[in-house]
Design a protein around this motif. Sequence first.
Motif: not given
Length: 472
Positions: A428, A432, A447, A450
């Motif tokens: 992730l 990003r 992101l 998240e």
Amino acid sequence: MDKVELHDTLTREKRELTPSDGKQFRFYVCGPTVYGPAHIGNFRTFVLFDVFYRVLVAAGLQPRFARNITDVDDKTIKASQEQGLTLRAFTDRYTEKFHADCDTLGLLRPDAEPRATDHIQEQIDLIAVLMEKGHAYQGADGSVYYRVASFPEYGKLSHFDPAALQTQATNSAEALNLADEYDRDAVADFALWKAHKPADGENAWDSPWGRGRPGWHIECSAMSMKVLGQTFDLHGGGEDLCFPHHENEIAQSEGATGKPFALHWMHAVHLLVEGKKMSKSLGNFFTLDDLLEKGFAPDAIRYLLVSGHYRQQLNFTLKGVEGAASGLKKLRKLAAHLRVPEDADRTAPPPGSPTGAFASAWAVLRDDLNTPAAIGELFKTGSALLSESPREEDRMGLHKLLFALGIPPVGPENTTAETDAPEAIRALADRRWQAKKDRDFTAADALRAELTAAGWQVLDAKDGYTLEPLAR
RNA sequence: GGCGCGGUAGCCAAGUGGUAAGGCCGGGGACUGCAAAUCCUCUAUUCGGCGGUUCGAUUCCGCCCCGCGCCUCCA
């Protein structure tokens, strides 16, 4: 030699500290009973006496510091038996643990650290003198007791009226009921030598009064006088020790020698944890390891312990440790600006060295060990210096203060544990980073959100990022 | 009951008979795409309550309220 003044429990006045032998300032602090890991409250006391020691060093009083290890009492005996260990093996374990914890918290080692079981003979000798002088007697149970009535000054430290103590004790219903069963002549009398009981197991020594073990108070009298001399400059401990422990030490020592025992008494007040007295049932009972496991840095813990005055209750809170870490960071910036040596917390600058802008901080520290005021002065004068080019006298001054307080000028390089992020999180974060490089900030922010939801924080640098688990 | 300590901003915590240090948190600003970090800046007409002494009290005295410690082995 810089003047150091300190409140004295005995006279209830502030008095200047001077070495009575004209050379060294000799002092004794009651150390831990090693039946388990020490808790944060114990360390408040030990850290404060460490600061005291450091101040004496920095002031040029050439202290000689003794702190004992109590390795024989009901608790150590019981716990060692439960674990199937000899008393020595058991207490060795927790003595080592204590040393390790002290090192973690940056305490300097005392000059002497006598153990009770290494000084059985000295204790027996002292009891023998008390017997000779009529201060002690052997009870019907075989134990030897101190006759409090034989020491007219009993109560002078804790400012208790001995007569009241007697009355009070005999007034209680329980004491009245048991009065006939007492082996002591008076309830205020305390044990110097305890006759062997089955529960003591192997833990007994021969004495002129039969096999048994020393009472608690006698070890400190015997060891302090052996290590520091019959009369020495200061004796300290936690406030709870004032009575009866220290009172009894005075009775034993002065009863035996006829000379003044400690010339000055210092007591550290207990701390509260989260506003309450520490107790296991309240869940606010912390050992050092408990706090380290929560991710707190030892120097932040120490800083917090030092941020309250030793004669004032300190409310130790988890929130407070976090705040302490922030404050420390500022002090370190100042230390870096002034180019204070990295080992300033371990190596004292020469006594009499200039203190520059920190003269006021040094002064309040020497005035009844006012650590909170000293820290306040540190910040106040420090922030002004940040915008000026460093001066040698200020560098020396801050060095002296950091040494006295035991604050390392440099933090551990990796304050946050090197936690490896899981693969999914890494992925992730990589996405990003790519989005950010593509200047697709909408995607990058999504992101980040998240990652935050997953409990991770991204810290951007010029050419990359790091991941950190979110704080508690 | 005896001895002692304390009640100061959201939190922690100094202090003085002459008009409230400092830290944390928080607000605002700078910087940064955002965030973090950093820097600047702001935050108690008021020091548990009521009286008294004083030109003047948070600081001294008295009373009250609240919290805490020790009073036999807990640092």
